[in-house]
Design a protein around this motif. Structure first.
Motif, short mmCIF file in Angstrom:
data_model
loop_
_atom_site.label_atom_id
_atom_site.label_comp_id
_atom_site.label_asym_id
_atom_site.label_seq_id
_atom_site.Cartn_x
_atom_site.Cartn_y
_atom_site.Cartn_z
N VAL A 135 -8.83 -43.42 15.95
CA VAL A 135 -8.60 -42.55 14.79
C VAL A 135 -8.96 -41.10 15.10
CG1 VAL A 135 -9.22 -42.09 12.39
CG2 VAL A 135 -8.95 -44.44 13.16
N LYS A 136 -10.13 -40.87 15.68
CA LYS A 136 -10.60 -39.49 15.87
C LYS A 136 -9.78 -38.76 16.92
CE LYS A 136 -14.72 -36.68 15.90
NZ LYS A 136 -14.15 -35.62 16.73
N THR A 137 -9.40 -39.43 18.01
CA THR A 137 -8.59 -38.75 19.02
C THR A 137 -7.20 -38.41 18.47
OG1 THR A 137 -7.98 -40.93 19.91
CG2 THR A 137 -9.77 -39.75 21.01
N LEU A 138 -6.64 -39.31 17.67
CA LEU A 138 -5.35 -39.03 17.06
C LEU A 138 -5.47 -37.87 16.07
CD1 LEU A 138 -2.39 -39.79 16.67
CD2 LEU A 138 -3.11 -41.44 14.94
N ALA A 139 -6.54 -37.87 15.28
CA ALA A 139 -6.75 -36.79 14.33
C ALA A 139 -6.92 -35.46 15.05
CB ALA A 139 -7.99 -37.08 13.48
N GLN A 140 -7.67 -35.45 16.14
CA GLN A 140 -7.89 -34.20 16.87
C GLN A 140 -6.58 -33.70 17.48
OE1 GLN A 140 -11.48 -34.13 19.15
NE2 GLN A 140 -10.77 -32.51 20.51
N ALA A 141 -5.77 -34.62 17.99
CA ALA A 141 -4.48 -34.21 18.56
C ALA A 141 -3.59 -33.58 17.50
CB ALA A 141 -3.79 -35.42 19.19
N VAL A 142 -3.62 -34.14 16.28
CA VAL A 142 -2.82 -33.56 15.20
C VAL A 142 -3.29 -32.15 14.86
CG1 VAL A 142 -2.20 -33.79 12.75
CG2 VAL A 142 -2.21 -35.81 14.22
N THR A 143 -4.61 -31.94 14.85
CA THR A 143 -5.12 -30.61 14.52
C THR A 143 -4.74 -29.58 15.59
OG1 THR A 143 -7.27 -30.96 15.62
CG2 THR A 143 -7.09 -31.62 13.31
N TRP A 144 -4.48 -30.05 16.81
CA TRP A 144 -4.07 -29.15 17.89
C TRP A 144 -2.57 -28.93 17.95
CZ3 TRP A 144 -6.56 -27.64 22.86
CH2 TRP A 144 -7.97 -27.60 22.75
N ALA A 145 -1.81 -29.75 17.21
CA ALA A 145 -0.36 -29.78 17.40
C ALA A 145 0.31 -28.43 17.15
CB ALA A 145 0.25 -30.85 16.49
N GLY A 146 -0.21 -27.65 16.21
CA GLY A 146 0.43 -26.39 15.88
C GLY A 146 0.03 -25.22 16.77
N ILE A 147 -1.01 -25.39 17.59
CA ILE A 147 -1.52 -24.27 18.38
C ILE A 147 -0.46 -23.67 19.30
CG2 ILE A 147 -3.17 -23.65 20.19
CD1 ILE A 147 -5.21 -25.43 18.83
N PRO A 148 0.34 -24.49 20.02
CA PRO A 148 1.35 -23.87 20.89
C PRO A 148 2.36 -22.99 20.15
CG PRO A 148 1.05 -26.19 21.45
CD PRO A 148 0.33 -25.95 20.16
N PHE A 149 2.50 -23.19 18.84
CA PHE A 149 3.49 -22.43 18.07
C PHE A 149 2.87 -21.23 17.34
CE2 PHE A 149 4.68 -26.91 18.21
CZ PHE A 149 5.92 -26.83 18.83
N GLY A 150 1.55 -21.06 17.45
CA GLY A 150 0.89 -19.96 16.76
C GLY A 150 1.38 -18.60 17.22
N GLY A 151 1.53 -18.45 18.52
CA GLY A 151 2.00 -17.18 19.04
C GLY A 151 3.41 -16.85 18.57
N LEU A 152 4.27 -17.86 18.52
CA LEU A 152 5.64 -17.65 18.04
C LEU A 152 5.63 -17.22 16.58
CD1 LEU A 152 7.39 -20.76 19.64
CD2 LEU A 152 7.39 -18.40 20.47
N LEU A 153 4.77 -17.86 15.77
CA LEU A 153 4.68 -17.49 14.36
C LEU A 153 4.22 -16.04 14.21
CD1 LEU A 153 4.63 -18.17 11.31
CD2 LEU A 153 2.27 -18.96 11.64
N GLY A 154 3.15 -15.68 14.92
CA GLY A 154 2.64 -14.32 14.83
C GLY A 154 3.66 -13.28 15.27
N ALA A 155 4.33 -13.56 16.40
CA ALA A 155 5.32 -12.62 16.91
C ALA A 155 6.48 -12.48 15.94
CB ALA A 155 5.81 -13.08 18.28
N GLY A 156 6.93 -13.60 15.36
CA GLY A 156 8.04 -13.55 14.41
C GLY A 156 7.70 -12.75 13.16
N LEU A 157 6.50 -12.94 12.64
CA LEU A 157 6.10 -12.21 11.43
C LEU A 157 5.97 -10.72 11.70
CD1 LEU A 157 3.45 -14.64 9.87
CD2 LEU A 157 5.74 -14.10 8.99
N VAL A 158 5.39 -10.35 12.83
CA VAL A 158 5.24 -8.93 13.16
C VAL A 158 6.61 -8.28 13.33
CG1 VAL A 158 4.45 -7.32 14.93
CG2 VAL A 158 2.95 -9.17 14.19
N THR A 159 7.52 -8.99 13.98
CA THR A 159 8.87 -8.45 14.20
C THR A 159 9.62 -8.25 12.89
OG1 THR A 159 8.97 -9.54 16.36
CG2 THR A 159 11.06 -8.84 15.37
N LEU A 160 9.47 -9.21 11.98
CA LEU A 160 10.24 -9.17 10.74
C LEU A 160 9.62 -8.28 9.67
CD1 LEU A 160 11.18 -12.95 10.41
CD2 LEU A 160 12.70 -11.07 11.05
N THR A 161 8.29 -8.21 9.61
CA THR A 161 7.63 -7.55 8.48
C THR A 161 6.72 -6.40 8.86
OG1 THR A 161 5.69 -9.03 8.49
CG2 THR A 161 7.64 -9.77 7.27
N GLY A 162 6.36 -6.29 10.12
CA GLY A 162 5.39 -5.29 10.54
C GLY A 162 3.99 -5.89 10.59
#
Length: 468
Positions: free
Chosen positions: A371-398
């Protein structure tokens, strides 16, 4: 699933001083060993995060290859940790932790050794990094499973173990990169890779000599094991799905981790450049936030068991979330931004001990790994996409608008689940009487566990306090 509590915790809920139950002699060896092993392994990862990109950049001159190395390590890390739970439960976290650290040691020592002999093509380096990630994911997850047993043997509240673990993690995050910077500057990145291998080896040695596999507490609900690997993996997923409070915590952490990565990888550097504060401001922001969060985690280790959990969570995460984004978005001077970050670090430092204690209390010992290893993996799942989100928001909105958007999402991710009825289950409750999980050959094990969890702890019912 029945939660695990001690008489000391119940007394703390009633406002009485917490006293440890009579569990025999107090043994600190496991707690010290667990913290030391985590310090070594986490420091190895932090040193590697600085030394490896620099090694690749200086030896290949390719920015693209430099970015690829982190990807080739983190993806196997997340996948292997998500899939390792049933194996950890079956073999034991001690063996998995030691084996993973030793495999990481060999892989990390092989890289500089082959480079010195002129036999390290880039493809082989990526393969070695994938081995490190695949070995370190289960090993890291396994180390987290020692916390309940180590704190119980030391006769201290679970919040003390999670608080000290949080302080160790934040200290490693602060000190590890500094060590890497000094070593790389003074001796070169190759030596930093040797240090990484040595730290993994130290972690393996500490775990093998100081820690034992966790055992269920007497009042825990027995779990009827059945089926093979995939059945047990589904069992862990079913428990995570049906435990509403645990599921809500995991989803909250997945979102905040995604937003934190957007902040660290894009928003913070862009803000530092556009505000004219320069690259040194990035180091100041990270250092101030980390330093105060370490202090708060140490304080939480001593007093968190006497504090109202949901209140501490809401206040702590709120201080560590939106205010930093707002200060940067409004163009506040650097001294004010650092002050806000210092206060935010103090607030957030209290959160991990509370959330960690809740998580351990919700998961029965026989299911901790899956349970705990699966839960921890889920909490990490979005990290690789954080940079893409930040870059997209800065590009679109400043930059300013992007900071407000991420800060607003952060506040929503914290407050909305925190105010829901399931989160009343963060309170502690006395240990429940053991119950037997009735199973039959025609009943799926995951369904049996979910049924037992529903009977023992009605997480969705605010009137029944359920500790996490």
């Amino acid at each position: 699933m029945a939660t695990q509590h001690t008489a000391a915790e119940t007394a703390a809920d009633n406002g009485a001083p917490a006293t440890a139950p009579d569990l025999g002699p107090r043994v600190l060896r496991g707690l010290i060993g667990m913290l030391s092993a985590n310090a070594a392994a986490l420091s190895a990862n932090r040193v590697l995060s600085i030394a490896l990109p620099w090694f690749v950049l200086t030896t290949t001159g390719s920015v693209g290859k430099t970015g690829l190395v982190a990807f080739c390590q983190i993806v196997p890390y997340v996948i292997s940790q998500a899939l390792a739970g049933p194996i950890i439960d079956r073999i034991g976290p001690k063996r998995i932790s030691v084996a993973g650290d030793l495999l990481s040691t060999v892989a990390m020592a092989t890289a500089p050794l082959l480079y010195m002999t002129g036999s390290l093509p880039f493809g082989l380096l990526l393969g070695l990094l994938a081995i490190v990630g695949a070995a370190d994911g289960p090993a890291n997850g396994a180390k987290g499973l020692f916390v309940p047993g180590a704190t119980r043997a030391a006769r201290v509240p679970i919040e003390r173990g999670t608080g000290l673990s949080a302080a160790v993690e934040r200290t490693a995050t602060t000190v590890g990169p500094a060590i890497a910077g000094v070593v790389v500057t003074a001796f070169g990145s190759l030596y930093a890779l040797w240090i990484t291998a040595a730290l993994f080896a130290v972690s393996a040695l500490i775990v093998s000599t100081t820690l034992s596999d966790p055992v269920p507490e007497p009042h825990e609900t027995p779990i009827e094991e059945g089926g093979g690997y995939f059945s047990q993996l589904r069992q862990g997923a079913a428990f995570l799905r049906d435990a509403k409070l645990l599921r809500s915590i995991v989803c909250m952490l997945a979102v905040t981790n995604l937003l934190d990565q957007a902040f660290m990888s894009v928003l913070l550097p862009v803000w530092a450049k556009e505000s004219g504060n320069g690259a040194e401001a990035i180091g100041l922001v990270v250092s101030v936030f980390a330093a105060t969060s370490i202090i708060a985690a140490l304080v939480a280790a001593g007093v968190a068991e006497r504090l109202p959990r949901r209140t501490v969570y809401l206040i702590g995460f709120s201080l560590g979330g939106l205010p930093r984004f707002a200060a940067m978005a409004t163009g506040a001077p650097l001294w004010l931004v650092l002050t806000v970050l210092a206060v935010g670090g103090l607030g957030s430092g209290f959160v991990n001990p509370i959330v960690g204690a809740v998580t351990y209390e919700l998961i029965p010992t026989p299911l901790l790994g899956r349970v705990k290893t699966l839960a921890q993996a889920v909490t990490w799942a979005g990290i690789p996409f954080g940079g893409l989100l930040g870059a997209g928001l800065v590009t679109l909105t400043g930059t300013s608008t992007a900071l407000w958007i991420v800060g607003g999402l952060y506040l929503i991710a914290i407050v909305v689940p925190g105010l829901s009825k399931e989160w009343s289950g963060m309170r502690k409750q006395p240990a429940a009487e053991p119950a037997t999980v009735e199973t039959a050959d025609t009943i799926d094990t995951a369904d049996a566990v979910a049924s037992a969890a529903a009977r023992a702890v009605p997480l969705e019912k605010p009137s029944v306090p359920a500790g996490v």
